[in-house]
Design a protein around this motif. Sequence first.
Motif, PDB file in Angstrom:
ATOM      1  N   HIS A 152      -4.947  -1.787  -5.426  1.00 35.08           N
ATOM      2  CA  HIS A 152      -3.487  -1.740  -5.311  1.00 35.08           C
ATOM      3  C   HIS A 152      -2.996  -2.256  -3.961  1.00 35.08           C
ATOM      4  O   HIS A 152      -1.786  -2.379  -3.756  1.00 35.08           O
ATOM      5  N   VAL A 157     -12.366   5.540   2.017  1.00 37.85           N
ATOM      6  CA  VAL A 157     -11.926   4.331   1.313  1.00 37.85           C
ATOM      7  C   VAL A 157     -13.138   3.513   0.879  1.00 37.85           C
ATOM      8  O   VAL A 157     -13.220   3.036  -0.261  1.00 37.85           O
ATOM      9  N   LEU A 211       0.824  -1.210   0.000  1.00 31.53           N
ATOM     10  CA  LEU A 211       0.000   0.000   0.000  1.00 31.53           C
ATOM     11  C   LEU A 211       0.858   1.260   0.000  1.00 31.53           C
ATOM     12  O   LEU A 211       0.583   2.224  -0.725  1.00 31.53           O
ATOM     13  N   SER A 235      -9.298   0.342  -4.328  1.00 32.49           N
ATOM     14  CA  SER A 235      -8.218  -0.171  -3.462  1.00 32.49           C
ATOM     15  C   SER A 235      -7.600  -1.462  -3.988  1.00 32.49           C
ATOM     16  O   SER A 235      -7.045  -2.255  -3.221  1.00 32.49           O
ATOM     17  N   TRP A 260      -2.050   4.587  -6.276  1.00 34.30           N
ATOM     18  CA  TRP A 260      -3.438   4.255  -5.959  1.00 34.30           C
ATOM     19  C   TRP A 260      -4.145   3.712  -7.196  1.00 34.30           C
ATOM     20  O   TRP A 260      -4.038   4.255  -8.288  1.00 34.30           O
TER      21      TRP A 260
END
Length: 321
Positions: free
Chosen positions: A49, A209, A38, A47, A43
Motif C-alpha cells: 500500500h 515492517v 502511506l 507494504s 495497510w
Amino acid sequence: MTSDSSRIEPWPSLPFSEWGDTSETLHLWTQIVGKVRLSLTPWLNHSWHVTLYPTARGLTTGPIPAGRCTIELAFDFFDHRLSITTSAGELRTIALEPMSVAAFYRAIMAELKSLHIEPTFFGEPNEVADPIPFADDEQHASYDPGYAQRFWVAMSSATRVMSEFRARFLGKCSPVHFFWGSFDLAVTRFSGKAAPTHPGGVPGLPDWVTVEAYSHEVSSAGFWTGNAEVPPIFYSYAYPTPEAFGSQAVRPSDAYFHKDLGEFVLPYDAVRQADSPENHLMEFLQSTYEAAAETGAWDRKALEFTAPREVSTTSRTSDNA
C-alpha cells in the motif's frame, strides 16, 4: 516542457557522477509523496500500500482514499510537474525544478491543506544514511530535468519487460511497483509457503515492517539506479536464500552473483548496450527466478503460466476491416 518522444533513447545512460545530486533529491521527494499515500491508505500485506506505480509519464500513488473523496499524486517527468488531483475535479500542480526538500515538503503540505487534507506521518526519510527531517532539509536541492527524464525512461523500459515477466506466473505476485524507501522498481513472486522469521536489521526501516514483508518465500527482482559506489543494476534475490542459490548458472553471461549484496546482479549498461536489451533482461529475470525456484523446491508446474498463442495486431486489424 514537453519532449519529442521520437528522440528519446529507450535505454539511456545513467552515470551517477552526472546525475547523483538529482537522484538523491528525487529520492527524498518520492519519499514525501509515498508517505502521503502511506498515511491515508489501509495497510496491505507486504507494504504494497505504500508503493508508487509506473505511468506513461512518471510515477503515481494511484487513487488514495481521503475522507469522502479520492486523491492522486503523480510525478510527470516530461512536463516536469507534480500533480495533485481529486475525485471532486480539483487540481493542484507543483513545478519540478531545483528546490530544497524542505521547500518541496512545504509546497505539498500546503496544497493538500488547501484541499482540506492533512496527512500525518513520520517526517524523516527511511532507508537513507544520516536522515534529515524533510522540513529541515535545505541540503538536497538539485533537479536536472534531462536526467530526471532519463531516470524515468529507463524505469519505463524496465517496467515493460518486468510486466511481461510477471505475466508468466500463476501464483501470488506483486505488481511492478516502485519502492520509495530503497528507490527501486521491483516485482516479487511468492511460492505460497511460509518463510522463517526475517531477522530485520534493514537500516532506517522498523524490523516489524521487514518481518511482515518477508512472511512468505519470495523470488524478487528489480532495477536500482545505483549510487556513488554501485552503478545501475538489475538484481534478483530469494528469501529465504537456498544454500545452493548463489552457485547456480544464470543467463546472460554478464550476470553474476554479488556476494556482498547476496543476490544476482546484471549491470544496466550491459542491458542497454545489448543487441536486444529486452531479451537480455528477460533472460536474467527468467533464469534467476528458475535458480530460486529450483533450489527452493517451488511447485513450478502449479505456479507458472504459458499464455495462449496471441493473434497478431495485423490479424486483428484485418479481421475488423
